[in-house]
Write a protein that holds these residues in place. Structure first.
Motif, PDB file in Angstrom:
ATOM      1  N   ALA A  21      25.263 -84.128  -0.287  1.00 34.76           N
ATOM      2  CA  ALA A  21      25.774 -83.495  -1.504  1.00 34.76           C
ATOM      3  C   ALA A  21      25.712 -81.973  -1.439  1.00 34.76           C
ATOM      4  N   ASP A  22      24.886 -81.429  -0.556  1.00 34.60           N
ATOM      5  CA  ASP A  22      24.763 -79.979  -0.419  1.00 34.60           C
ATOM      6  C   ASP A  22      25.645 -79.417   0.701  1.00 34.60           C
ATOM      7  N   GLY A  23      26.479 -80.261   1.309  1.00 29.92           N
ATOM      8  CA  GLY A  23      27.355 -79.797   2.376  1.00 29.92           C
ATOM      9  C   GLY A  23      26.708 -79.774   3.743  1.00 29.92           C
ATOM     10  N   ARG A  24      25.477 -80.281   3.841  1.00 27.83           N
ATOM     11  CA  ARG A  24      24.804 -80.315   5.136  1.00 27.83           C
ATOM     12  C   ARG A  24      25.271 -81.525   5.952  1.00 27.83           C
ATOM     13  N   VAL A  25      25.063 -81.438   7.265  1.00 24.00           N
ATOM     14  CA  VAL A  25      25.390 -82.554   8.154  1.00 24.00           C
ATOM     15  C   VAL A  25      24.129 -82.984   8.887  1.00 24.00           C
ATOM     16  N   LEU A  26      24.101 -84.261   9.245  1.00 19.76           N
ATOM     17  CA  LEU A  26      22.921 -84.829   9.898  1.00 19.76           C
ATOM     18  C   LEU A  26      23.056 -84.747  11.411  1.00 19.76           C
ATOM     19  N   LEU A  27      21.996 -84.257  12.058  1.00 22.44           N
ATOM     20  CA  LEU A  27      21.929 -84.188  13.516  1.00 22.44           C
ATOM     21  C   LEU A  27      20.740 -85.005  14.010  1.00 22.44           C
ATOM     22  N   TRP A 111      18.870 -82.042   8.771  1.00 21.72           N
ATOM     23  CA  TRP A 111      20.071 -81.730   8.011  1.00 21.72           C
ATOM     24  C   TRP A 111      20.302 -80.226   8.041  1.00 21.72           C
ATOM     25  N   LEU A 112      21.512 -79.803   8.414  1.00 20.94           N
ATOM     26  CA  LEU A 112      21.843 -78.384   8.466  1.00 20.94           C
ATOM     27  C   LEU A 112      23.253 -78.182   7.940  1.00 20.94           C
ATOM     28  N   LEU A 113      23.511 -77.014   7.353  1.00 19.88           N
ATOM     29  CA  LEU A 113      24.880 -76.631   7.065  1.00 19.88           C
ATOM     30  C   LEU A 113      25.604 -76.367   8.387  1.00 19.88           C
TER      31      LEU A 113
END
Length: 320
Positions: A21-27, A111-113
């Motif tokens: 929901a915050d625009g982050r993506v999972l790595l 999680w990172l943008l």
């Protein structure tokens, strides 16, 4: 990068770009003992024989992260050649799943943008996925006929288009002295950085290095290079016209390519256009994001994306 023998089968691997929901993506970090251990990647896994891609992705995410995938859409397919294997990284993106992702296979997660991800931390194939996430669907290129005495006018025009949301702009000003182009780029940089946009110089690698911005390589420059000419945090675009150009752009680590001409253009009347079918086949087989260039307009962005492109690049129709 050495190409394996043709007899080696291509491993089809599914990958997911999961947006929270915050625009982050999972790595996920590749564990010790595996190929490219310690590097980070987008989660996923191998497609099994007879398995549909989306079903395979859902299965892998459930096994790896304990979630139930609800919906996803294709993002980019990245062919990746290593000495010991050849992969097709089939990447989809989603923001719809049930459950909270957790490490079920001992891998580290974070999680990172997308803007926070250092490309150096990713596997080479996942860097192409990152650029597909970061790059916009429109790439604006300044008209070649702009004169040096129009500097003030074009400083305002470029500034306005960035203020209005343009994220990727190339300064292609062949009538200008190189130093004057660099001065214009330097003057635009505060606005570019404030708006989170990217500015590229046409062919001027030294100027790009000095200013800390990107470069669009001319096709003749591209084929003469054996390695990436800029650090990973500075964009490298490549001007391509065929499959060999696209392959070489990926081999030297370019971030994206333009492929032209897709349609007939007044400036290249004697060059046969590729057409959308040929563009589609070349872009789908490329190991990096590809913009359609030549006879393009912003309204054709969706068509380019449906043909495996990142979007459209253009000149005349992009500066109303």
């Amino acid at each position: 990068m050495p190409v394996p023998a043709a007899s080696k089968p291509v491993m089809h691997v599914m990958a997911a770009v999961m947006h929270d929901a915050d625009g982050r993506v999972l790595l996920a970090q590749r564990p010790a003992g595996k190929h490219l251990a310690g590097l980070w990647e987008f989660p996923g896994g191998k497609l099994e024989p007879g398995e549909a891609p989306l079903a395979a992705l859902a299965r892998e995410l459930h096994e790896e992260l304990g979630i139930t995938l609800q919906r996803a859409e294709p993002l980019i397919r990245v062919p990746c050649r290593y000495i010991e294997r050849e992969l097709l990284l089939d990447t989809w993106q989603t923001d719809q799943w049930e459950g909270s992702p957790q490490s079920l296979e001992g891998q580290a997660l974070q999680w990172l943008l997308p803007t926070q991800v250092d490309p150096a931390m990713l596997t080479p194939a996942d860097r192409a996925i990152l650029q597909a996430l970061r790059l916009p669907h429109r790439y604006q290129i300044t008209p070649a006929e702009v004169r040096p005495d129009q500097r003030g006018i074009w400083f305002e025009r470029i500034g306005q288009t960035i203020e209005h949301g343009a994220q990727l702009v190339q300064l292609r000003l062949p009538l200008w002295p190189r130093e004057l182009v660099r001065e214009l780029a330097a003057a635009l940089l505060p606005l570019v950085r404030r708006r989170g946009a990217q500015l590229l110089l046409n062919g001027d690698v030294d100027g790009a290095l000095a200013l800390g911005i990107g470069v669009q390589l001319k096709s003749a420059q591209l084929v003469a290079l054996s390695e990436r000419p800029l650090p990973l945090l500075q964009l490298v675009g490549a001007s391509c016209h065929d499959a060999a150009h696209l392959a070489h752009a990926a081999d030297i680590g370019a971030d994206f390519a333009t492929l032209s001409p897709v349609a007939a253009t007044p400036s290249h009347l004697l060059t046969p256009p590729l057409g959308w079918s040929r563009f589609h086949s070349l872009a789908e087989a490329a190991a990096l994001p590809v913009y359609a260039l030549g006879g393009m307009a912003p309204s054709l962005s969706m068509q380019a994306r449906q043909c495996s492109g990142q979007g459209v690049a253009g000149i005349r129709e992009f500066w109303p």
